[in-house]
Design a protein around this motif. Structure first.
Motif, PDB file in Angstrom:
ATOM      1  N   UNK A 268      32.549  53.616 -23.972  1.00 51.22           N
ATOM      2  CA  UNK A 268      31.676  52.573 -23.427  1.00 51.22           C
ATOM      3  C   UNK A 268      30.193  52.862 -23.652  1.00 51.22           C
ATOM      4  N   UNK A 269      29.757  54.042 -23.224  1.00 49.16           N
ATOM      5  CA  UNK A 269      28.321  54.323 -23.192  1.00 49.16           C
ATOM      6  C   UNK A 269      27.776  54.576 -24.597  1.00 49.16           C
TER       7      UNK A 269
ATOM      8  N   UNK B 162      30.553  51.334 -27.317  1.00 52.41           N
ATOM      9  CA  UNK B 162      30.314  49.914 -26.975  1.00 52.41           C
ATOM     10  C   UNK B 162      28.810  49.613 -26.933  1.00 52.41           C
ATOM     11  N   UNK B 163      28.037  50.583 -26.485  1.00 55.61           N
ATOM     12  CA  UNK B 163      26.580  50.388 -26.453  1.00 55.61           C
ATOM     13  C   UNK B 163      25.933  50.662 -27.809  1.00 55.61           C
ATOM     14  N   UNK B 164      26.728  51.107 -28.795  1.00 53.36           N
ATOM     15  CA  UNK B 164      26.254  51.337 -30.168  1.00 53.36           C
ATOM     16  C   UNK B 164      25.044  52.273 -30.206  1.00 53.36           C
ATOM     17  N   UNK B 165      25.129  53.358 -29.488  1.00 55.16           N
ATOM     18  CA  UNK B 165      23.976  54.248 -29.412  1.00 55.16           C
ATOM     19  C   UNK B 165      24.036  55.348 -30.475  1.00 55.16           C
TER      20      UNK B 165
ATOM     21  N   UNK C 286      27.225  60.292 -20.979  1.00 53.68           N
ATOM     22  CA  UNK C 286      26.493  59.134 -20.440  1.00 53.68           C
ATOM     23  C   UNK C 286      24.993  59.323 -20.555  1.00 53.68           C
ATOM     24  N   UNK C 287      24.541  60.513 -20.227  1.00 53.11           N
ATOM     25  CA  UNK C 287      23.102  60.811 -20.310  1.00 53.11           C
ATOM     26  C   UNK C 287      22.635  60.702 -21.762  1.00 53.11           C
TER      27      UNK C 287
ATOM     28  N   UNK D 180      23.731  58.739 -23.999  1.00 53.12           N
ATOM     29  CA  UNK D 180      23.563  57.320 -24.288  1.00 53.12           C
ATOM     30  C   UNK D 180      22.225  56.822 -23.755  1.00 53.12           C
ATOM     31  N   UNK D 181      21.915  57.168 -22.517  1.00 52.60           N
ATOM     32  CA  UNK D 181      20.640  56.735 -21.927  1.00 52.60           C
ATOM     33  C   UNK D 181      19.449  57.270 -22.699  1.00 52.60           C
ATOM     34  N   UNK D 182      19.513  58.531 -23.107  1.00 53.27           N
ATOM     35  CA  UNK D 182      18.428  59.114 -23.913  1.00 53.27           C
ATOM     36  C   UNK D 182      18.266  58.348 -25.219  1.00 53.27           C
TER      37      UNK D 182
ATOM     38  N   UNK E 108      36.058  57.844 -21.840  1.00 53.08           N
ATOM     39  CA  UNK E 108      35.545  56.520 -21.459  1.00 53.08           C
ATOM     40  C   UNK E 108      34.032  56.424 -21.641  1.00 53.08           C
ATOM     41  N   UNK E 109      33.326  57.543 -21.437  1.00 54.00           N
ATOM     42  CA  UNK E 109      31.873  57.536 -21.675  1.00 54.00           C
ATOM     43  C   UNK E 109      31.581  57.408 -23.172  1.00 54.00           C
TER      44      UNK E 109
ATOM     45  N   UNK F 180      18.845  55.297 -25.840  1.00 56.84           N
ATOM     46  CA  UNK F 180      18.206  53.978 -25.674  1.00 56.84           C
ATOM     47  C   UNK F 180      16.692  54.085 -25.731  1.00 56.84           C
TER      48      UNK F 180
END
Lengths: 283, 313
Positions: free
Chosen positions: B93-94, B97-100, B62-63, B65-67, B89-90, B69
């Motif tokens: 989704x993260x 789905x977020x295409x990171x 998850x982190x 993914x945030x990085x 699931x991370x 972005x």
């Protein structure tokens, strides 16, 4: 202090209009996660209209503040605030729940400007927010990250992984609002999985914390103006709120978590919020 | 001449380090896993681009993914099941789905953490990662390909899952260009196609040599991209040989073999024999013995191919 008073009044007016927009979306789809959208509405409105550096004309500007709705099912609150802030036309609200809408039942960053993360599965938003905060510390030290979590998602273990990382890395550009309305789909959160004392748990994970009445705009504004609570620590604001806030027949009721109203209930909701908007005050 | 063997994790870590020297956005994430992933030198040279999180793989994905972005390119390498099954699931989704632009790397994949047992085996990672829309799945086959696939992984903007093994692997190819989505013909033959990926392509090459002595000419294909699969090459080979064997250090369902079957059943149906680990929790033991036990060493592969050719006329 007169300025603050006027600010609070204006934010209350905005929150009332946003609550009215939530009901507009429910009318469009026939149902929705209304209860939680209403409980966090004051916080979300204050974030978009008083705290965050965002620009609807340039939604991806790199130094913007980020909003992550970890409890993605409360998305009608975010959609209402984004519409109010000018990220898209109000007419989009009438597509909620419809085929190929830009406003799905959980937010999608690739469909709607202003959405920063694809949340919905609970216990994801805080990790994503930690990553954003860590990245922004390097690239745009002035940018902040605000996350709204539901109290019902607190038992998800991934939250506490993220909470550990946030304090380990001293992410004082991260603020989490826990929308603590005390209810989740099956009943009272304390009966389902007791995560009290919420503030003390975050504090034990190294966060600076504060409890507020999350439906009292003056307390929300005050909390926002004193961030971070402590330099070098992430902030958790435990916002005590009322599920279904703003609707006399829904407040504090589990049944409004996912609300599928009959026409007379919908009409009553519209009437009550139209009156609040007209009155120009809090719902 | 004896082939040169290298530790895949060290080759991987060095390749990331080299790419990172050219691209300041590359950051390395660790779940108490960076040292064993070959990132020691990176950590020493770029301490401000190396993030240790301790053992929290769900949080780390998850982190990551945030990085991503914020424009960074996070690489997260740890033991394969812990970066795929556990935080699925991370990942879905993260990252998906977020295409990171996140690079997740499973090391000690397949049964290479052999004696540590089924908790540490990774026999479903191809299956679950290729189910996430938009995720590129890579399994480089030799040290040169690890290096070139790391470069390709960073040149590709989007989520990538790469898997590497644990045991030293031989150099198989003098040149290892890497085009995501393209397989390579290693040996030409007319009797049967053998499509292999990742750690087992060395066995496949040896097996094809054994098969020559038994009068079977193998069209051998290395397929280091499991998703998206090289459809054209799979169909072309099936047309040439009329039967196909697949080989992977993965369950016989859900991975490369299934992907090949999906293509062929739609475009050019021929018989397909899938070699891999049966769909059950694998037993434990020394790695080479385990490979042999499951018929995934050169002798086992040669035997299976020979039987398949015999049985399919």
């Amino acid at each position: 202090m007169a300025d603050t008073k006027e600010t609070v009044k204006e934010l209350e007016r905005i929150a009332s209009r946003c609550r009215r927009s939530v009901i507009r979306m429910v009318r469009s789809s026939g149902a929705g996660h209304m209860g939680g959208a209403m409980s966090c509405m004051d916080i979300v409105a204050a974030l978009y209209f008083h705290a965050m550096n965002v620009d609807p004309a340039y939604p991806n500007k790199p130094d913007r503040d980020r909003f992550v709705l970890s409890a993605g099912h409360k998305c009608m609150a975010q959609y209402a605030a984004l519409a109010e802030r000018g990220f898209f036309d109000f007419s989009e609200l009438d597509t909620y729940g419809k085929l190929n809408t830009k406003l799905p039942g959980h937010p999608d960053m690739h469909k709607l400007p202003g959405v920063e993360a694809n949340t919905g599965a609970l216990g994801h938003g805080l990790s994503i927010s930690v990553g954003m905060s860590l990245g922004l510390k390097r690239s745009h030290p002035g940018a902040r990250v605000f996350a709204v979590m539901g109290d019902g998602e607190l038992p998800e273990g991934s939250n506490w992984e993220a909470a550990s990382a946030a304090s380990h890395y001293g992410l004082d550009n991260l603020t989490v609002f826990v929308d603590d309305n005390g209810l989740q789909i099956s009943g009272r959160t304390v009966d389902i999985m007791n995560m009290e004392p919420v503030g003390a748990r975050f504090a034990a994970f190294g966060w600076a914390t504060k409890d507020i009445d999350g439906n009292d705009m003056s307390e929300v504004v005050e909390a926002l103006e004193k961030l971070p609570i402590e330099r070098g620590r992430p902030t958790a604001v435990i916002a005590h709120t009322v599920k279904g806030k703003g609707l006399s027949f829904a407040e504090g009721k589990v049944s409004c978590h996912y609300w599928k109203p009959k026409e007379d209930e919908l009409l009553q909701a519209e009437r009550e919020l139209d009156e609040a908007v007209k009155r120009g005050g809090a719902a | 001449m004896e082939a040169k063997y290298s530790d895949p994790r060290k080759v991987f870590g060095a390749a990331v380090h080299e790419e990172a020297s050219r691209n300041p956005n590359i950051v390395v994430l660790s779940a108490d896993s960076g040292g064993s992933s070959g990132h020691g030198d990176f950590k020493n040279q770029y301490p401000d681009r190396y993030f240790e999180f301790g053992i929290m793989e769900q949080g780390v994905v998850g982190i990551a993914s945030g990085l991503a972005t914020t424009g960074l390119i996070p690489v997260f390498c740890a033991i394969a099941p812990f970066v795929t099954s556990r935080p699925f699931e991370m990942f879905r989704n993260d990252v998906g789905y977020m295409k990171q632009n996140v690079k997740i790397v499973g090391r000690n994949s397949g049964i290479s953490y052999s004696d540590l047992g089924a908790t540490h085996h990774s026999l479903e990672d191809f299956a679950i990662t290729r189910m996430i829309p938009g995720v590129t799945v890579l399994a480089p086959q030799d040290p040169g390909e690890i290096k070139s696939s790391v470069r390709a992984m960073f040149e590709h903007c989007g989520p990538v899952y790469m898997r590497i093994g644990n045991d030293p692997i031989p150099e198989l190819f003098p040149h290892s260009p890497f085009d995501i989505g393209r397989g390579r013909v290693i040996r030409n033959g007319e009797d049967v196609t053998l499509i292999s990926t990742g750690t087992l392509t060395g066995s496949a090459i040896e097996a094809s040599e054994i098969l020559v002595g038994r009068g079977i000419r193998t069209l051998l294909v290395g397929m280091p991209t499991v998703n998206p699969i090289d459809r054209d090459l799979v169909v072309e080979c099936a047309k040439r040989t009329g039967r196909v064997v697949t080989l992977e250090e993965h369950y016989v369902i859900g991975g490369l073999g299934t992907s090949v079957q999906e293509v062929l059943s739609e475009e050019f149906p021929v018989r397909v024999k899938k070699l891999g680990v049966p769909h059950a929790y694998a037993t434990s033991g020394p790695y080479r013995e385990l490979l042999s036990y499951y018929g995934l060493d050169a002798a086992g592969v040669a035997k299976s191919v020979e039987e398949f050719v015999g049985a399919s006329g």
